[in-house]
Design an enzyme around this catalytic site. Structure first.
Site, short mmCIF file in Angstrom:
data_model
loop_
_atom_site.label_atom_id
_atom_site.label_comp_id
_atom_site.label_asym_id
_atom_site.label_seq_id
_atom_site.Cartn_x
_atom_site.Cartn_y
_atom_site.Cartn_z
N ASP A 1 75.30 53.22 51.90
CA ASP A 1 74.26 52.39 52.32
C ASP A 1 74.84 50.77 52.47
O ASP A 1 75.94 50.92 52.78
CB ASP A 1 73.35 52.16 51.13
CG ASP A 1 71.69 52.03 51.76
OD1 ASP A 1 71.56 51.14 52.27
OD2 ASP A 1 70.95 52.77 51.09
N HIS B 1 71.03 51.73 57.46
CA HIS B 1 71.66 51.54 56.24
C HIS B 1 73.01 52.00 56.10
O HIS B 1 73.76 52.52 55.47
CB HIS B 1 70.97 52.79 55.03
CG HIS B 1 69.61 52.23 54.71
ND1 HIS B 1 69.27 51.39 53.87
CD2 HIS B 1 68.48 52.51 55.32
CE1 HIS B 1 67.99 50.94 53.69
NE2 HIS B 1 67.55 51.80 54.45
N GLU C 1 64.41 53.65 57.71
CA GLU C 1 64.57 52.28 57.97
C GLU C 1 65.69 51.80 58.78
O GLU C 1 66.54 51.14 58.23
CB GLU C 1 64.53 51.80 56.47
CG GLU C 1 63.40 52.00 55.74
CD GLU C 1 63.59 51.51 54.39
OE1 GLU C 1 62.52 50.97 53.80
OE2 GLU C 1 64.68 51.55 53.68
#
Ligand code: ACM
Ligand code: ZN
Length: 568
Positions: free
Chosen positions: A224, A295, A359
């Site tokens: 991440d 990420h 995201e």
């Protein structure tokens, strides 16, 4: 135990294929219908978790005495050895294992031959005065029958409720017959060592706890913005640089830094291979998650040339989403992603490889000449389609190695690539859309499955990411949406609970957030939907929590709110 042959198979909710695979081959033996309430009582007294599909109870008892052995031949031998070891630990004395033949008083594991289906994880557990027999079509089925037997003889629970007792002569178990099979094939949890690293031994403990609940898929969020936790031999800086951060968000004040350097923390490939083997022996599949294109900051801190701007970057020291992502216009960056996954595939044999996909802000792609050139060249309409194009590259690579791509539901936005499976997290809409289009889905919505959300409202609840998902809410989850046409139901592979790590600093924190909600999730994933009854579940859970106590699990104690079953 008075048994009589029956040709009827009671109503069991499961995939028809699975129903046939075990039950068609095993003559059903049932008791009089009048004994069913006795069975309910027995399931409650034993605290069986998750609830088995069918239980029938007889009159006499089986004595697990000093002569009892576990018998398994051929392909059943390995499962017999595991069960003998597990029972030895539970009972505190050695239970021998043998290839047979079985004698009176033994526990026999039988792999039913001639079954063309290998997907079934169902089993039949028959206990009478002469012995115990577990029959299944697959080693996984034998294993799960063994888990149920292990729960039946568990000391803390046994002593509490008198299901069986030691009376100086061994353990007595009520005669019964259980026929059981899971409702879903994907019964998952996610852990997140990227935000807070989890010691290797704790991953093993999670695998053990999952197996106890008949959960079978552990997704590990290995990368991440805040950390890269998987050794990649071709790109050593991923862990040299990506596995450290200058500081972390402060406990209690996440918008400020704690000033404490974090890392290096990562898993070696050798460790992950060991975990895969450990999990395989417990019929748990490890699904690695390597986030891309978003990420991805920890990777870009190590290799900024694979970003749109060239950097420099540092591993993120705050929670939340970062704008710098992999440059999908750069062929070398796409090659980098392929190379990394190439090593991932060598270590993790799972059918599915999770590539994240959630995201991923597209603002860098909008301003990047390479990304815009790619959009032009490929005739794409926008940056969402560029992510789809990128996913297609990755999907083709995975398919060339016999693997399947799964990603969070954002991968739907520019259109799904043909073979992609979807993990639906922003509600269930994405899952419905994907299943309607013929894609496999795993349901993991924030509404019911985010086990990092708060589970109580009291002042003593630990800091969390927010939200409120009490135990009863998890238990109430129905993974197959009513609006999904019946012929598409088979695309719902199952359900997963996510333990995102921002607010879990230690294994004890993870355990607190996971349990008992993961127990509720296991029942959602395993048990027939008709048998779901929250107050009955709470009764069993009170017994089952004794087991977790015995296993040193830092579970959250039930409060009045949990007992009430309120979900708001
Ligand atoms: C997610 O929670 N961003 C998948
Ligand atoms: Zn770019």
């Amino acid at each position: 135990m008075k048994l009589r042959q029956s040709t009827t198979i009671a109503q069991v909710t499961m995939k028809p294929k699975l129903l046939l695979s075990v039950f068609a081959l095993l003559p059903m033996t049932t008791l009089e219908a009048s004994s069913l309430s006795v069975a309910d009582d027995e399931v409650l007294r034993a605290g069986l978790m998750p609830r088995p599909a069918h239980v029938r109870v007889g009159d006499d008892t089986f004595q697990l005495g000093s002569n009892t052995r576990v018998i398994g031949t051929g392909a059943a031998a390995a499962e017999a050895a595991k069960l003998a070891e597990a029972l030895s630990i539970v009972l505190g004395r050695p239970i021998p294992v043998s290839i047979g033949p079985a004698d009176k008083g033994d526990i026999e594991l039988v792999l039913v031959q001639g079954d063309s289906s290998t997907s079934s994880e169902g089993y039949q557990l028959s206990i009478d005065r002469n012995g115990v027999r577990i029959r299944a079509a697959t080693p996984a089925g034998l294993f799960y029958g063994g888990i149920t037997l292990r729960q039946l003889v568990w000391p803390g629970v046994r002593d509490l409720v008198g299901v069986a007792d030691t009376r100086g002569k061994g353990v007595f178990i009520r005669a019964m017959e259980i026929t059981d099979t899971p409702r879903f094939s994907w019964r998952g949890l996610l852990v997140d060592p990227a935000r807070h690293f989890l010691p290797f031994d704790f991953l093993k403990k999670m695998v053990d706890l999952m197996a106890l609940h008949k959960l079978n898929t552990l997704q590990i969020h290995l990368t991440d913005d805040q950390g890269w936790r998987f050794e990649v031999k071709k790109y050593p800086r991923l862990t040299e640089i990506g596995s450290r951060r200058a500081e972390s968000p402060k406990r209690g004040a996440p918008n400020t830094g704690d000033g404490v350097p974090y890392g290096p923390f990562f898993y070696t490939q050798a460790e992950m291979r060991e975990l895969v083997d450990y999990a395989r022996a417990r019929h748990v599949t490890i699904v690695p998650e390597i986030e891309m294109p978003g990420h991805f900051l920890a990777a870009l801190a190590a290799y900024p040339e694979f970003s749109c701007t060239g950097g420099p970057f540092h591993v993120h020291t705050r929670w939340g989403v970062h704008s710098d992502i992999l440059c999908a216009g750069n062929e070398a960056a796409v090659g980098f992603a392929r190379d990394v996954l190439g090593e991932v595939i060598e270590v993790f044999p799972s059918e599915f490889i999770h590539i994240g996909g959630d995201e991923a802000p597209r603002e860098r792609w909008k301003a990047c000449p390479k990304c815009q050139a790619r959009i032009q060249k490929e005739g794409l309409k926008n940056e969402a389609q560029l992510q789809t194009w990128f996913n297609g590259q990755i999907e083709q690579f995975l398919a060339s190695r016999g693997r399947r791509l799964i990603g969070w539901d954002e991968i739907l936005e520019g259109g799904l690539t043909p073979g992609a499976a979807v993990m639906s997290w922003r509600g269930i809409r994405g899952g419905i859309a994907a299943a309607e289009a013929g894609h496999d889905v795993v349901m993991s919505p924030t509404s019911h499955c985010y086990l990092d959300y708060a589970q109580g409202k009291g002042p003593l609840e630990p800091e969390s990411i927010g939200g409120f998902i009490p135990l009863a809410k998890v238990y109430s989850f129905e993974p197959v949406p009513s609006e999904l046409p019946a012929e598409k139901h088979r695309h719902v592979l199952g359900v997963q609970g996510n333990l995102w790590g921002e607010f879990m600093w230690s294994p004890q924190d993870v355990e607190y957030f996971a349990f008992p909600r993961a127990v509720a999730l296991a029942e959602v994933a395993w048990s027939p939907v008709q048998s779901r009854n929250y107050s009955e579940f709470i009764g069993r859970l009170d017994r089952h929590l004794k087991r977790l106590e015995g296993l040193n699990v830092n579970y959250r104690k039930l409060d009045q709110y949990d007992r009430s079953g309120e979900i708001q």
